[in-house]
Design a protein around this motif. Structure first.
Motif, PDB file in Angstrom:
ATOM      1  N   PHE A  45      11.448  33.514  -5.178  1.00 30.54           N
ATOM      2  CA  PHE A  45      11.398  34.529  -6.229  1.00 30.54           C
ATOM      3  C   PHE A  45      11.542  33.793  -7.558  1.00 30.54           C
ATOM      4  CE2 PHE A  45      13.017  38.704  -4.052  1.00 30.54           C
ATOM      5  CZ  PHE A  45      11.795  38.817  -3.390  1.00 30.54           C
ATOM      6  N   ALA A  46      10.598  33.985  -8.447  1.00 30.65           N
ATOM      7  CA  ALA A  46      10.637  33.324  -9.753  1.00 30.65           C
ATOM      8  C   ALA A  46      10.903  34.370 -10.833  1.00 30.65           C
ATOM      9  CB  ALA A  46       9.305  32.620 -10.019  1.00 30.65           C
ATOM     10  N   ASP A  47      12.075  34.273 -11.472  1.00 29.58           N
ATOM     11  CA  ASP A  47      12.322  35.131 -12.641  1.00 29.58           C
ATOM     12  C   ASP A  47      11.246  34.839 -13.684  1.00 29.58           C
ATOM     13  OD1 ASP A  47      14.582  36.477 -11.833  1.00 29.58           O
ATOM     14  OD2 ASP A  47      15.992  35.119 -12.823  1.00 29.58           O
ATOM     15  N   GLU A  48      10.733  35.873 -14.322  1.00 32.00           N
ATOM     16  CA  GLU A  48       9.657  35.611 -15.295  1.00 32.00           C
ATOM     17  C   GLU A  48      10.143  34.728 -16.459  1.00 32.00           C
ATOM     18  OE1 GLU A  48       8.161  39.030 -17.382  1.00 32.00           O
ATOM     19  OE2 GLU A  48      10.162  39.763 -17.826  1.00 32.00           O
ATOM     20  N   THR A  49      11.442  34.896 -16.828  1.00 28.91           N
ATOM     21  CA  THR A  49      12.071  34.059 -17.866  1.00 28.91           C
ATOM     22  C   THR A  49      11.555  34.379 -19.273  1.00 28.91           C
ATOM     23  OG1 THR A  49      12.150  32.317 -16.154  1.00 28.91           O
ATOM     24  CG2 THR A  49      12.921  31.734 -18.348  1.00 28.91           C
ATOM     25  N   ARG A  50      11.952  35.563 -19.729  1.00 28.96           N
ATOM     26  CA  ARG A  50      11.661  35.963 -21.099  1.00 28.96           C
ATOM     27  C   ARG A  50      12.416  35.058 -22.059  1.00 28.96           C
ATOM     28  NH1 ARG A  50       8.684  38.580 -24.278  1.00 28.96           N
ATOM     29  NH2 ARG A  50      10.266  39.891 -25.236  1.00 28.96           N
ATOM     30  N   PRO A  51      11.932  34.747 -23.267  1.00 26.28           N
ATOM     31  CA  PRO A  51      10.653  35.247 -23.777  1.00 26.28           C
ATOM     32  C   PRO A  51       9.471  34.304 -23.567  1.00 26.28           C
ATOM     33  CG  PRO A  51      11.892  34.244 -25.552  1.00 26.28           C
ATOM     34  CD  PRO A  51      12.755  34.119 -24.316  1.00 26.28           C
ATOM     35  N   PHE A  52       9.705  33.058 -23.131  1.00 25.72           N
ATOM     36  CA  PHE A  52       8.606  32.085 -23.103  1.00 25.72           C
ATOM     37  C   PHE A  52       7.861  32.096 -21.775  1.00 25.72           C
ATOM     38  CE2 PHE A  52       6.750  27.821 -23.970  1.00 25.72           C
ATOM     39  CZ  PHE A  52       6.339  28.045 -25.274  1.00 25.72           C
ATOM     40  N   LEU A  53       8.423  32.821 -20.796  1.00 26.96           N
ATOM     41  CA  LEU A  53       7.760  33.067 -19.507  1.00 26.96           C
ATOM     42  C   LEU A  53       7.502  31.806 -18.678  1.00 26.96           C
ATOM     43  CD1 LEU A  53       5.240  35.880 -20.574  1.00 26.96           C
ATOM     44  CD2 LEU A  53       7.570  36.120 -19.703  1.00 26.96           C
ATOM     45  N   GLN A  54       8.461  30.893 -18.711  1.00 31.73           N
ATOM     46  CA  GLN A  54       8.296  29.667 -17.911  1.00 31.73           C
ATOM     47  C   GLN A  54       8.187  29.987 -16.413  1.00 31.73           C
ATOM     48  OE1 GLN A  54      10.463  29.977 -20.438  1.00 31.73           O
ATOM     49  NE2 GLN A  54      10.826  28.047 -21.490  1.00 31.73           N
ATOM     50  N   GLY A  55       8.897  31.038 -15.979  1.00 38.23           N
ATOM     51  CA  GLY A  55       8.852  31.392 -14.550  1.00 38.23           C
ATOM     52  C   GLY A  55       7.515  32.010 -14.181  1.00 38.23           C
ATOM     53  N   ALA A  56       7.118  33.005 -14.964  1.00 37.99           N
ATOM     54  CA  ALA A  56       5.877  33.736 -14.656  1.00 37.99           C
ATOM     55  C   ALA A  56       4.652  32.831 -14.795  1.00 37.99           C
ATOM     56  CB  ALA A  56       5.744  34.935 -15.601  1.00 37.99           C
ATOM     57  N   ARG A  57       4.654  31.992 -15.833  1.00 38.43           N
ATOM     58  CA  ARG A  57       3.458  31.187 -16.109  1.00 38.43           C
ATOM     59  C   ARG A  57       3.462  29.868 -15.334  1.00 38.43           C
ATOM     60  NH1 ARG A  57       2.668  28.981 -20.582  1.00 38.43           N
ATOM     61  NH2 ARG A  57       4.802  28.930 -21.355  1.00 38.43           N
ATOM     62  N   LEU A  58       4.615  29.190 -15.340  1.00 38.30           N
ATOM     63  CA  LEU A  58       4.633  27.792 -14.891  1.00 38.30           C
ATOM     64  C   LEU A  58       5.128  27.625 -13.457  1.00 38.30           C
ATOM     65  CD1 LEU A  58       6.088  26.290 -18.217  1.00 38.30           C
ATOM     66  CD2 LEU A  58       3.694  26.637 -17.589  1.00 38.30           C
ATOM     67  N   THR A  59       6.282  28.236 -13.151  1.00 41.58           N
ATOM     68  CA  THR A  59       6.801  28.112 -11.782  1.00 41.58           C
ATOM     69  C   THR A  59       5.809  28.721 -10.798  1.00 41.58           C
ATOM     70  OG1 THR A  59       9.088  28.046 -12.519  1.00 41.58           O
ATOM     71  CG2 THR A  59       8.721  28.809 -10.261  1.00 41.58           C
ATOM     72  N   ALA A  60       5.314  29.907 -11.145  1.00 43.65           N
ATOM     73  CA  ALA A  60       4.352  30.565 -10.247  1.00 43.65           C
ATOM     74  C   ALA A  60       3.102  29.700 -10.095  1.00 43.65           C
ATOM     75  CB  ALA A  60       3.997  31.937 -10.795  1.00 43.65           C
ATOM     76  N   TRP A  61       2.626  29.125 -11.195  1.00 43.03           N
ATOM     77  CA  TRP A  61       1.402  28.310 -11.153  1.00 43.03           C
ATOM     78  C   TRP A  61       1.582  27.097 -10.264  1.00 43.03           C
ATOM     79  CZ3 TRP A  61       0.277  23.296 -13.075  1.00 43.03           C
ATOM     80  CH2 TRP A  61      -1.081  22.987 -13.135  1.00 43.03           C
ATOM     81  N   GLU A  62       2.675  26.361 -10.469  1.00 39.49           N
ATOM     82  CA  GLU A  62       2.775  25.103  -9.708  1.00 39.49           C
ATOM     83  C   GLU A  62       3.122  25.343  -8.244  1.00 39.49           C
ATOM     84  OE1 GLU A  62       6.263  22.879 -11.789  1.00 39.49           O
ATOM     85  OE2 GLU A  62       6.507  22.525  -9.645  1.00 39.49           O
TER      86      GLU A  62
END
Ligand code: MRU
Length: 353
Positions: free
Chosen positions: A188-205
């Motif tokens: 489970f990746a927290d989206e990590t507001r406001p820069f969205l490291q979880g939604a954009r980066l963790t999910a991607w890699e």
């Protein structure tokens, strides 16, 4: 392995993390000033990655200097280190990276090295730091894998993966290593507001590695823990004080309290370069304040009324009492962290590469 950053003969090549996950593009930094911009603008981010980037920044500044005497170069090195040190304040790895090249430079000058020898040696050192970072991630994975559940879901916050290091990752490296050793876990990746490291980066890699990943908004973790949907939490760190307090991405502190309330282990994975024994407690850790725009706008669109007050601290501090264990490449630290950190600091360490 995801190429977060790379030393090349043209300069330091960075995967542009501001463009992920939609575009895989690279930014080539050909001077120390450009490396500083890449760090400040978060084209590269994550504590271990910015530590090695800063080291490469000092190295490229020295290598490409036009100074004709060591004295002139030394004056330039002061400026180079100052510019890179002013980029981001919280991750201690940045200062560690700069300091390691600076210390080598000082030793070379004291030993009478000439300009050519100095230039060659600092570039070699920065490249060695890159290799060491990947080796440290792999070692953290080897130590930390056994702490991961055999079956279940692991929550992570921000991105402490290959993108935040030179490769493999710290927290995500532990997850990768557990999966490589046969654990049946998803993330489970927290989206990590406001820069969205979880939604954009963790999910991607993680998706690139075919690791089952689910993104959740930051305010959903409590409810999912209450329902028994999470078995462990693992995060990275930007700075760990001598008493074990952990500075990491804003929101980590809240997740640690939730883990405690629900009886879940809360692990931190970080290379030794993230431990700052000169900082006694988390209260002394400088917390970066970032631009209001990161909060007021989403994807270029204004989300808040004009003139409203905005808070945007980029990191928070999780007190050591909420941390089940700290996984480093030297081994696993347990409370009381003041003692375990001191003991491990004194142990002779084998070279990793
Ligand atoms: O602002 P960022 O994206 O640089 O913050 C990164 C984090 O907080 C990471 O969790 C931390 O640096 C650990 S990375 C291995």
């Amino acid at each position: 392995m995801i190429p977060t950053l790379e030393w090349t003969s043209e300069g330091v090549n960075f995967l542009d993390q501001t463009k992920l996950p939609l575009e895989e593009t690279y930014v080539l930094a050909t001077s120390y000033e450009e490396v500083a911009t890449v760090i400040r603008d978060m084209i590269v981010r994550g504590a271990p990655a910015i530590g090695v980037s800063a080291a490469m920044g000092v190295a490229i500044g020295i290598e490409r200097s036009k100074a004709t005497t060591v004295e002139a170069l030394t004056a330039e090195v002061d400026v180079i280190c100052g510019v890179l040190a002013a980029t981001r304040p919280t991750a201690v790895n940045l200062f560690w990276g700069i300091g390691r090249i600076r210390d080598l430079y000082n030793r070379l000058v004291a030993g009478g090295a000439d300009l050519a020898m100095i230039k060659k040696a600092v570039v070699e050192e920065a490249r060695l730091m890159y290799d060491e970072d990947i080796a440290a991630c792999k070692q953290m994975g080897a130590f930390g894998a056994e702490l991961m559940p055999q079956h279940g879901t692991v929550l992570t916050h921000c991105n402490a993966g290959a993108l935040a290091t030179c490769g493999y990752g710290s927290a995500l490296g532990v997850i990768r290593a557990a999966i490589e050793r046969g654990h049946d876990i998803d993330v489970f990746a927290d989206e990590t507001r406001p820069f969205l490291q979880g939604a954009r980066l963790t999910a991607w890699e993680l998706m690139k590695d075919n690791i089952k990943t689910t993104v959740l908004c930051d305010n959903m973790a409590a409810s999912l823990m209450q329902k028994g949907r999470i078995q462990a939490v693992i995060v990275g760190a930007d700075r760990i004080a001598a008493n074990g307090d952990v500075a990491n991405k804003i929101g980590t502190y809240g997740v640690s309290i939730l883990a405690k309330e629900h009886g879940l282990p809360f692990y931190v994975a970080a290379p030794w370069s993230t431990i700052d024994v000169a900082t006694l407690t988390g209260e002394e850790i400088p917390i970066e304040q970032r631009a209001a725009m990161e909060v007021t706008h989403s994807n270029g669109k204004q989300m808040t009324p004009d003139g409203v007050g905005i808070e945007n601290p980029a990191f928070d501090v999780t007190p050591a009492r909420y941390v089940t264990a700290i996984i480093t490449e030297r081994g696993i630290l347990r409370a009381p962290y003041g003692d375990s950190i001191r003991a491990m600091a004194e142990m002779v360490q084998p070279a990793l590469v």
